[in-house]
Motif scaffolding. Structure first.
Motif, short mmCIF file in Angstrom:
data_model
loop_
_atom_site.label_atom_id
_atom_site.label_comp_id
_atom_site.label_asym_id
_atom_site.label_seq_id
_atom_site.Cartn_x
_atom_site.Cartn_y
_atom_site.Cartn_z
N VAL A 74 17.84 -72.20 23.33
CA VAL A 74 17.00 -72.22 22.13
C VAL A 74 17.55 -71.27 21.08
O VAL A 74 17.58 -71.60 19.88
CB VAL A 74 15.55 -71.83 22.50
N ALA A 75 18.03 -70.10 21.50
CA ALA A 75 18.59 -69.12 20.57
C ALA A 75 19.84 -69.68 19.89
O ALA A 75 20.05 -69.48 18.68
CB ALA A 75 18.91 -67.82 21.29
N PHE A 76 20.68 -70.37 20.65
CA PHE A 76 21.90 -70.95 20.06
C PHE A 76 21.55 -72.04 19.06
O PHE A 76 22.15 -72.12 17.98
CB PHE A 76 22.79 -71.51 21.16
N ASN A 77 20.60 -72.89 19.42
CA ASN A 77 20.20 -73.97 18.50
C ASN A 77 19.58 -73.41 17.22
O ASN A 77 19.77 -73.97 16.13
CB ASN A 77 19.21 -74.91 19.20
N ARG A 78 18.86 -72.30 17.34
CA ARG A 78 18.29 -71.66 16.15
C ARG A 78 19.41 -71.08 15.28
O ARG A 78 19.39 -71.19 14.05
CB ARG A 78 17.33 -70.55 16.56
N LEU A 79 20.42 -70.48 15.94
CA LEU A 79 21.57 -69.94 15.21
C LEU A 79 22.32 -71.07 14.50
O LEU A 79 22.72 -70.93 13.33
CB LEU A 79 22.51 -69.21 16.17
N LYS A 80 22.48 -72.18 15.19
CA LYS A 80 23.17 -73.33 14.60
C LYS A 80 22.43 -73.83 13.36
O LYS A 80 23.06 -74.12 12.33
CB LYS A 80 23.28 -74.46 15.64
N TYR A 81 21.13 -73.91 13.44
CA TYR A 81 20.33 -74.34 12.29
C TYR A 81 20.53 -73.41 11.11
O TYR A 81 20.73 -73.84 9.97
CB TYR A 81 18.85 -74.41 12.69
#
Length: 211
Positions: A74-81
């Motif tokens: 979830v943290a990586f996907n938030r960073l990607k966004y």
């Protein structure tokens, strides 16, 4: 007489190439073909041997990342966004700063140079008032790093060069109040997740940046 002289000259010019081509062809060892060898392919000479080869398109292999936990994913996907959201602003800063440097280099008048800087500053402020002001603190921090990545200079350096040291100090002081650091730099080794996101984003194709 002139006609025969031209013919003789033409023969003299062609003969060396013909002889070279014949001797070169005879010195190359070609592979023996069978009845099933019906497809024409390219080839190259390696140490006197003709080696056939077939070119294939480049294949990019991307490994599947394994997450240690759902929270990490979830943290990586938030960073990607966040990275993809602010990247257009970093690219805009890169293009606008390059344009400003180009225009300033061709002008010697200090008055005209100040006008160009003022115009650039106004465009950036208009963009800030429209869109950038709505960025979160995290997105703002990422943006300052990406500007350093794209421009090769931190936001603080850009302000100092265009507006002077006093303005850079004031902007930095205000930025620090809200959790930003205009002096933030980008290190691809330390920001491996961000770098990976960018290189696999629509802004890049086979490692080459698209504008």
């Amino acid at each position: 007489m002139k006609f025969f002289n031209c013919i003789f000259l033409l023969i003299v010019m062609i003969s060396p190439f013909s002889l070279f081509g014949q001797s070169d062809k005879q010195s190359v060892i070609f592979p023996k073909l069978s009845s099933n060898d019906t497809i024409r392919v390219a080839g190259y000479v390696d140490d006197g041997m003709m080696i056939p080869y077939i070119g294939i398109p480049q294949v990019t292999y991307i490994g599947v990342r394994k997450w240690n936990s759902d929270a990490e994913r979830v943290a990586f996907n938030r960073l990607k966004y966040n990275v993809l959201k602010v990247m257009p602003y970093a690219l805009y800063a890169k293009r606008r700063y390059a344009q400003l440097e180009y225009e300033l280099a061709s002008i010697s008048s200090n008055k005209e140079r100040r006008q160009l800087v003022k115009q650039c500053d106004k465009e950036i402020k208009d963009l800030f008032n429209r869109e950038i002001k709505d960025l979160s603190i995290t997105q703002g921090k990422i943006l300052t790093k990406l500007i350093d990545r794209e421009v090769g200079k931190s936001t603080y350096q850009i302000v100092r060069e265009t507006r002077g040291g006093v303005s850079a100090f004031v902007y930095q002081s205000i930025a620090r109040v809200v959790g930003h650091n205009l002096k933030a730099s980008y290190n691809a080794q330390e920001e491996r997740d961000i770098e990976s996101i960018l290189l696999n984003s629509p802004y890049y194709t086979n490692g080459v940046q698209n504008y």
